[in-house]
Each structure stands twice: as structure tokens, then as C-alpha cells.
Design an enzyme around this catalytic site. Structure first.
Site, mmCIF file in Angstrom:
data_model
loop_
_atom_site.group_PDB
_atom_site.id
_atom_site.type_symbol
_atom_site.label_atom_id
_atom_site.label_comp_id
_atom_site.label_asym_id
_atom_site.label_seq_id
_atom_site.Cartn_x
_atom_site.Cartn_y
_atom_site.Cartn_z
ATOM 1 N N ASP A 483 2.441 -10.932 -8.526
ATOM 2 C CA ASP A 483 1.133 -9.819 -8.714
ATOM 3 C C ASP A 483 0.947 -9.361 -10.025
ATOM 4 O OD1 ASP A 483 -0.104 -10.560 -6.439
ATOM 5 O OD2 ASP A 483 0.975 -9.109 -5.378
HETATM 6 C C1 BGC Z 1 3.743 -4.278 -7.221
HETATM 7 C C2 BGC Z 1 3.683 -5.814 -6.805
HETATM 8 C C3 BGC Z 1 2.601 -5.876 -5.678
HETATM 9 C C4 BGC Z 1 1.430 -5.536 -6.541
HETATM 10 C C5 BGC Z 1 0.069 -5.795 -5.432
HETATM 11 C C6 BGC Z 1 2.435 -4.155 -7.668
HETATM 12 O O1 BGC Z 1 2.367 -2.809 -7.971
HETATM 13 O O2 BGC Z 1 4.802 -4.290 -8.377
HETATM 14 O O3 BGC Z 1 5.109 -5.908 -6.273
HETATM 15 O O4 BGC Z 1 2.732 -7.223 -5.261
HETATM 16 O O5 BGC Z 1 1.296 -4.241 -6.801
HETATM 17 O O6 BGC Z 1 -0.002 -5.095 -4.401
HETATM 18 C C1 NOJ Z 2 4.859 -7.883 -3.364
HETATM 19 C C2 NOJ Z 2 3.402 -8.520 -2.793
HETATM 20 O O1 NOJ Z 2 3.467 -8.106 -1.345
HETATM 21 C C3 NOJ Z 2 3.752 -9.848 -2.685
HETATM 22 O O2 NOJ Z 2 2.652 -10.550 -2.312
HETATM 23 C C4 NOJ Z 2 4.229 -10.445 -4.013
HETATM 24 O O3 NOJ Z 2 4.193 -12.000 -4.097
HETATM 25 C C5 NOJ Z 2 5.404 -9.789 -4.715
HETATM 26 N N1 NOJ Z 2 5.055 -8.264 -4.593
HETATM 27 C C6 NOJ Z 2 5.589 -10.179 -6.206
HETATM 28 O O4 NOJ Z 2 4.793 -9.526 -7.107
#
Ligand code: BGC
Ligand code: NOJ
Length: 831
Positions: A483
Site C-alpha cells: 500500500d
Molecule cells: C501502512 C500500510 C497499510 C496502509 C493502508 C500504511 O500506513 O504502512 O501497512 O497497508 O497504511 O492502510
Molecule cells: C497492511 C494492509 O492491510 C495490507 O492490505 C497491505 O498489503 C500491507 N499492509 C502492505 O502494505
């Protein structure tokens, strides 16, 4: 250092000090009512949706941590203490917290008074039950006071924590006998209230927080407990709470038991009131009557225990390695169930307010729980698919209460559609229930746009094909699995969302990772089409399968050319067409995700790229605590790469040990037959194996965390974000399917182990499509993979050879046995 131990017999983790490095929590509830509960009885309750129906308040980011919860205060003369130690923090003489499957028990003793606080959410009841047993172990009579205490949340947790000008005037309660009703907003549009009750009449109560704690008292020093008792306050606005006071006189050796409950009640609109302004309590009274004594409480405990016996009987392991057995057989599956229930919404790190159910998250979670609850997996798939857009793309999240997509994080994460194929494929392999593909499912929750689920899969698959970039690789959109890799965002404004800023469809930035996914799940899609073509004799599906495989093969070529860097798979191309994750990059030269996904997809398995990529992972990304996400860590912010470079080096997606994709490496190694290495990667992040370093790791030793700080971080080895992570599902896949090698396929169950040579024998009991398989694997010569001989029901059986689903070359495919039957299977590894 350890802070407790595993009690495998009782399937409990027993915490022996309240001073764990962080609150160590458990999840109670398996249907609609949930409680997060820490080892000191901190936590909160909600009904279905942690944002919209929060029953009790919880303050994240507080100091001390974990100040709100399900508190019991004991007043013994001048001394006041809590069995859970918090919030008064008076030292008990002894303390134990047993976190079990769906229940927790805190046992403490101080000055000869033993307290046992048992908490459970009963099956079929929308409530938390809390039994408190007091025992006088002194040789004199004791006059004690007992005070239970909770603080209500005004339902919408987001509003509750921000809209004070309104909230502080809205709170309303009713008190009736031993029950305190929280009815804020019931006068207008709500049809639900909460009730806190005791199974005997209290000697006093408070419903105003100021009255019970004192405006400047606080939970660590409630005025009512330390002073002259409850005042009978009725909350009008401000902060409604439920506190009660009981005087208890215990003779030497005497025991007394109290049952408290916190319930959620909904009334039909025309049955809301019993008299003007007086809420209809009949459903609440029925709930209280149902759980009014020890026998009812014990029965609820027993029912829950039986429920878990049933769930875990689908996969049991006996390997001689207690850590492995308890993780694979108990705790990993338990965590998978928690991720089924919560997705990424409510943990001690996820506030339950920001994120509903993630589309890709919930699809991946399916891989871990489908064997336990196939019927609910079916429902989940249909719910998720119904939020999909007509062009195959998806809302990134949906609300569990409404089951509708929300735009909080928007859309345009171009990996999302393919995860729907992954989840559905896992369901089909597990159940063989192809009827799900004929279910009519909405697009964008609009029934007028409903199409069979199979059409949703087709659009998922086509979405990638219609969104390719200059190198023939998939466009990344806002991000893919990572993400934080936001290649079309270019944010320079503090606070702006990296996920929703910038165009969702940059025409240049491409993801090699999605390319790998497309190969893996495109094949799965083709297999599904082929299966239908075969069983229904349908030419159209045969053609669809052929076309899909052609597209997959083109993608494979693109990945092996534009996606290949010489020694590993590249990560992406940015919006300027520059390589991300290549040796020519200044920082972020190699990423874990494409190595795991492309090798799992089989890309470069025959031509050597797969083995080279995994060798590079070992060389550049390995650490004693797990495999880091990338190297070298980004040391400065790159607007063209997005959130990933916003984190300090070694944390989260910026070179943290992002546990989720470690099992991809495990699966990838196993697919090449590297059993020793596969297991090494597995065990490094697996909590039971790192219990001894709980002081470094800090999160619970019985569940996976999302992230462990990487080698570039000051706190290398320290975990965060425990519980709600795709690590749970993928770890279970990696141990059960890739290593132990028991893999459901569309046509049956494959046995295809890939284990460390030190593992000489193990037995798995696996329920599959209603039949129970008892599979014994013997490894007398210390092989890593390859079955030498196989017996089914003591009959020597032909191996499936190189064909079909077997990855290592010599596996065994078992056709589904009749439901209810027990099948004995024995295989011997070796050449
Ligand atoms: C986090 C991710 C997460 C994303 C969306 C980010 O701040 O580092 O792990 O998937 O937010 O919620
Ligand atoms: C947490 C999120 O919930 C997931 O959808 C995502 O793939 C990982 N972070 C990596 O960013």
C-alpha cells in the site's frame, strides 16, 4: 526472556506477570459480539463493527497504556487492588492470566484473598460474561468490597472521540435493579442499547464517571472505591459508566461467585419503549435470565470448548516439535479465525475506526480459515465480490456492518481484483463446491447489476489485461499489495493520504509483483475454467482457459524480460519509466514481494531465475529475525515512490521485516524443493520459536505481528501491530501446504512434503470435504522432499509423478473420499 508459557493441554498461553512488555491481548467472540481483552483485563467491546457499534470506550495512545477495560476493584480494609493489576497497579501476591481460545481467565491473590476473573463471549449471545470468584484463604473472616466498572462509548467511536460539544450533552442511562442500561441516542434514531448487569442486587451503583472516579480521580484512584462508596449517581450527559458496589463477607475458606454481563440489545422500532421514556427491557431481561448462574456460565464455557475442538479437528499435527505442533495445530489457526472476524479493523494497533474490511486482506484471510468454516468462507466471498465494480476493480475497503464498499481509501489498487480469484480458488479447492460460481452477486452492491460470481472472476482477470503498461506489465494504480508503494501520488503536502492523492490510473507506472500475481492466479483462473469445461462439457470455458493461459504466458515473458534485473525480479517501473528495485537504483535495490510471488507463480523455475532470485533474497534481505522487505532502506523521502519512503529506515514497508511476505519466501523455497531453507524462513518469524526473546520482540508470543523492525532500525527485532495481519493466513498456508505438504486441489488432496531433513516423522489429521485423512509421513533418510512410497489404507499406491499439482516432482494426489470416511495414508520420503 519469557513472560509466561504455553499450556498445550488446555490450549492456553499462561502469562505469569502483568508487566508484559506490551499489553498481550486475546479476542473473545466468534459471531457478532466481540471483546478485545488484555492480560490485565484492559480492552473494549463492540457489536459487529468496531467503529459504528462500540459499547465501551478505549483510549489508544494513552499513558499508562491500556487504562480502560473490564475492571474489578477489590477493597480489603485500606487496601485496594485489581486482580488484573491495572489500573491501581497494587502488587498482587500471585498473578496468572490464561488466554484461551475465545476466553481468558485472570487469577490473582493478595493478602489471602483469591480472585478468579473469567471472561467469555458465549456462543449465540450478544454479550460478554464475566464471572468473578472470591475465595477467603485466610483464617479470619473478611469483610470486602467488590466494584465492577466499565465506561460506555457513545456508539460511533469516531464521533465519541471527537465531537465533544454534542456528546457531553447526549448521555442517558436507566437503572433498574441490578442492571444499568446505556441508552444514549435511543430516544431518536437508534434501536439498540447496552446493558451491564449483575446476577445479584448491588449495594450501590454509579453511572456518572465523575461521581465514581472523581473529576480528577481517574481509574487508578476511583473516589468511590478509595472513599465512601458509590453514590447512586445517574448520568445526564458527560460520561456514562456502569459501576456497582457489593459488600462481601467471607468466612475462612468460603468462596463467593458473581456473574456480570455486558450485553447489546436491539429492539424493533415499534417495540422500543415500555412506557414513554422507558426503554423496553424484555430482551435484556431474557439475556440476563439466560446467564444468571454458575451452571449457565459453565455450560457456555463448555460449548465454546466444544466449538474449538470441532474447528481445530480439521487440521491437527503431531511432529515431536512442541513449538511447531502448537503453532500449526492451535495458535496459527486461532489467529486465522481472528483475522476472519476482524480483518484489519480492531486490534491494539488498529483503532477499529479507520479501516473496515480490506478487499485484498479479507480475500487473503480466506486462505487461512476456509478449512475451518467453509460455509462462512462462502458467505464472505459473496460479500466481498458484491463490492466489486463492474470493470473488475474494487473498493479497497468495506464496512462489516453494512457490507458496503467505502471510499475512505478509495479504489484503484490494481492488485485487488486478482485477490478475489485467490480467495475463491482456495474455497473451490477446499470444498469442491463449484455451485458458488453460479451465485448471482451484485456489482457495487447494486442488485440491478448482479452477475454470477464466475463473471466477477472473469472481470477480475480481465482487469489486469486491460490495464497493462509500456512493458506489458500490469499498471500499478494507487499501489499494489504494498500500500505504500505509491508511484502515481507525488504528495508534498503533510497529512495528505498517500493512498488517495494523485491519479488512480497513471499510464506508465507498472508492477512486476502484479505480473507475478497474474501468472499465479491467472493459472488458477484457467484451472477453474478448465474444470468447468470438463465437468460441463463446455467448449466456451475450454476456450476461456486457453485464452487465459496465453495471456499468462505473455505475462511470464514480460516478467522474465522487463521484470528481470539479472539476479532478482525487479519491483516496478515508476511514473517516469525508471526501474524500482533494481541494482541500478540508489536505494531500494531489491524487494521481497516480487521474489516471493514470481517464484510461487513458477516463473523462472525451469530457466533458473527462480533459484537465483531466492539466492539473492538470502544474500541481501535475510536477518536472524526474518526477511526484510527491501534493501538498502530508503534514507530520504522520494515523492515519486510515496509512503514507503516516509518511514524511517527499518520500519514498516521501508525495510521492516514485514511478516506477511515471509511465508511467500517459504512457499517459494518449498516449490523449489528447499525444505531446510523453507523451514528456516518459517520459524524465524513464528512466535513460539521466538518466545525466549519476548523482551526484544515485545508482542504476544502466541500470534504473528505485522511487522518486526528490520536491521536498519534502532529497535531491530521489536515487533508491532500484532494479530491483524495476512501473516496469519499465509503462515498457515506455508506450514500446512508448502512444508508439511497437505494441499487441497480442485481434484483432491495432494500430499507433497518439503521439510527440513531433521524432521523424521509427523502425522497430520486433515478433514477434507467431509472425510478425515490421517496422514503419516516418515522420513528415515532425512530427505527434504519427494515421496518414495505411499500406502492408502495399507495398499501401496502409485504416485502422481511430475504432472499436476505436485511441485516437487514426486507427490501423491488423493481423490476425495466419501464424506464421513476415515482414510489412513502413509508416505515415506526419499529416493
Ligand atoms: C501502512 C500500510 C497499510 C496502509 C493502508 C500504511 O500506513 O504502512 O501497512 O497497508 O497504511 O492502510
Ligand atoms: C497492511 C494492509 O492491510 C495490507 O492490505 C497491505 O498489503 C500491507 N499492509 C502492505 O502494505
Amino acid at each position: 526472556m519469557k513472560y509466561g508459557f504455553f499450556d498445550d493441554e488446555n490450549r492456553e498461553y499462561v502469562i505469569t506477570t502483568p508487566r508484559t512488555p506490551l499489553p498481550w491481548i486475546n479476542y473473545l467472540g466468534c459471531e457478532d459480539f466481540f471483546v478485545l481483552l488484555s492480560n490485565t483485563a484492559g480492552g473494549y467491546a463492540f457489536y459487529r463493527d468496531a467503529r459504528l457499534r462500540r459499547l465501551t470506550r478505549y483510549r489508544y495512545n494513552n499513558s499508562p497504556l491500556d487504562s480502560e477495560g473490564f475492571r474489578i476493584y477489590i477493597r480489603d480494609g485500606a487496601s485496594v487492588w485489581n486482580p488484573g493489576w491495572q489500573p491501581v497497579q497494587a502488587e498482587p501476591d500471585s498473578y496468572r492470566c490464561r488466554h484461551g481460545l475465545g476466553y481468558s481467565v485472570i487469577e490473582a491473590e493478595k493478602d489471602g484473598i483469591g480472585v478468579r476473573q473469567e471472561l467469555i463471549v458465549p456462543k449465540g449471545g450478544n454479550c460478554l460474561l464475566m464471572r468473578v470468584g472470591l475465595t477467603n484463604r485466610c483464617d479470619v473472616q473478611k469483610q470486602l468490597k467488590l466494584f465492577p466498572y466499565i465506561e460506555f462509548c457513545l456508539w460511533d467511536a469516531m464521533e465519541d472521540g471527537s465531537n465533544f460539544q454534542r456528546n457531553l450533552s447526549c448521555g442517558e442511562v436507566e437503572v433498574d435493579g441490578a442492571a444499568i442500561y446505556h441508552k444514549t441516542e435511543y430516544r431518536e434514531r437508534r434501536n439498540h442499547y447496552a446493558v451491564f448487569w449483575a446476577n445479584r442486587m448491588p449495594d450501590g451503583f454509579d453511572t456518572s464517571r465523575d461521581a465514581f472516579l472523581g473529576v480528577y480521580g481517574g481509574p487508578a484512584r476511583p473516589e468511590a472505591v478509595f472513599g465512601s462508596g458509590c453514590t447512586g449517581s445517574i448520568a445526564h450527559g458527560w460520561q456514562p459508566v456502569a459501576a456497582q458496589e457489593f459488600s462481601v463477607c467471607l468466612e475462612p475458606g468460603e468462596r463467593s461467585s458473581f456473574i456480570f454481563g455486558l450485553g447489546y440489545i436491539e429492539n424493533p422500532t415499534d417495540e422500543k419503549w415500555e412506557a414513554p421514556g422507558v426503554i423496553n427491557k424484555s430482551r435484556a431481561k431474557a439475556m440476563m435470565a439466560r446467564y444468571s448462574d454458575d451452571a449457565a456460565f459453565d455450560a457456555a464455557m463448555k460449548e465454546l470448548g466444544d466449538h474449538w475442538d470441532g474447528l481445530l479437528s480439521g487440521f491437527r499435527l503431531s511432529s515431536g516439535d512442541a513449538k511447531l505442533d502448537r503453532m500449526a495445530g492451535i495458535w496459527n489457526q486461532y489467529q486465522c479465525m481472528v483475522t476472519f472476524n476482524m480483518s484489519r479493523s480492531a486490534s491494539y494497533y488498529e483503532s477499529g475506526m479507520g479501516r473496515g474490511m480490506g478487499f485484498r486482506d479479507s480475500c487473503q484471510d480466506l486462505l487461512g480459515f476456509v478449512h475451518m468454516i467453509p460455509e462462512r468462507a462462502r458467505e464472505r466471498i459473496l460479500d466481498i465480490a458484491a463490492t466489486q465494480f463492474e470493470d473488475g476493480s474494487a473498493y479497497h475497503q468495506y464496512q462489516p456492518l453494512t457490507k458496503k464498499g467505502n471510499m475512505d481509501i478509495g479504489s484503484g489498487f490494481n492488485d485487488d481484483p486478482l485477490w478475489l480469484i485467490a480467495g475463491t480458488d482456495a474455497y473451490l479447492r477446499e470444498t469442491g463446491d463449484f455451485s458458488i460460481l453460479n451465485e448471482m452477486v451484485d456489482f457495487d452492491n447494486d442488485p440491478t447489476k448482479a452477475q454470477p460470481l464466475m463473471e466477477h472472476l472473469r472481470r477480475s482477470f480481465r482487469f489486469t489485461l486491460t490495464h497493462l503498461g509500456p512493458h506489458g506489465l500490469p499498471l500499478i494504480g494507487r499501489a499494489d499489495w504494498n500500500d505504500c508503494l505509491n508511484l502515481n501520488c507525488f504528495s508534498e503536502t503533510p497529512g495528505e493520504s498517500f493512498q488517495t492523492t494523485g491519479p488512480s490510473e497513471g499510464p506508465v507506472a507498472e508492477s512486476v509483483f502484479i505480473g507475478g500475481m497474474f501468472v499465479k492466479y491467472g493459472r488458477a483462473y484457467a484451472d477453474i475454467c478448465r474444470h468447468i469445461a470438463r465437468t460441463e462439457g463446455s467448449d466456451a470455458y475450454g476456450r476461456e482457459a486457453d485464452e487465459a493461459l496465453k495471456a499468462v504466458s505473455d505475462m511470464e515473458t514480460a516478467v522474465l524480460t522487463a521484470g528481470w534485473d539479472g539476479s532478482w525480479f525487479r519491483r516496478a517501473y515508476d511514473a517516469f519509466g525508471h526501474v524500482v528495485g533494481g541494482s541500478g537504483c540508489e536505494e531500494g535495490k531489491i524487494f521481497i514481494e516480487p521474489q516471493g510471488m514470481c517464484v510461487m507463480a513458477g516463473i523462472g523455475r525451469k530457466t533458473g531465475e527462480a533459484a537465483a532470485a531466492l539466492k539473492s533474497v538470502k544474500e541481501h534481505l535475510d536477518t536472524p529475525y526474518g526477511v526484510v522487505l527491501l534493501q538498502p532502506a530508503y534514507t530520504r523521502y522520494h515523492a515519486e515512490l510515496g509512503e514507503i519512503t516516509s518511514y524511517p529506515p527499518g520500519y514498516k514497508e521501508n525495510a521492516g521485516i514485514f511478516c506477511h511476505n515471509n511465508p511467500w519466501i517459504t512457499c517459494a523455497e518449498a516449490s523449489l524443493g528447499h525444505g531446510g531453507r523453507a523451514f528456516e524462513v518459517y520459524r524465524r518469524i513464528t512466535p513460539a520459536y521466538i518466545e525466549d526473546i519476548s523482551d526484544i520482540h515485545r508482542t504476544e508470543p502466541y500470534c504473528y505481528s505485522q511487522m518486526i523492525a528490520g536491521k536498519d532500525a534502532a529497535g531491530f527485532g521489536e515487533a508491532k501491530n500484532s494479530w491483524l495481519t495476512g501473516t496469519a493466513a499465509w503462515s498457515f498456508v506455508s506450514i500446512s501446504q508448502a512444508i508439511l505438504g497437505i494441499r487441497p486441489e480442485l481434484d483432491g488432496l495432494t500430499i507433497d512434503p518439503c521439510i527440513p531433513s531433521s524432521l523424521k516423522s509427523y502425522t497430520v489429521t486433515r478433514r477434507f470435504r467431509g472425510a478425515d485423512y490421517r496422514i503419516t509421513v516418515d522420513n528415515p533418510d532425512g530427505a527434504e522432499t519427494g515421496i518414495r512410497e505411499a500406502w492408502v489404507e495399507e495398499k501401496k499406491t502409485e504416485l502422481s509423478g511430475n504432472a499436476g499439482p505436485c511441485l516437487t516432482g514426486r507427490g501423491l494426489l488423493l481423490a476425495p473420499a466419501a464424506p464421513g470416511s476415515v482414510v489412513e495414508v502413509k508416505v515415506i520420503l526419499g529416493v
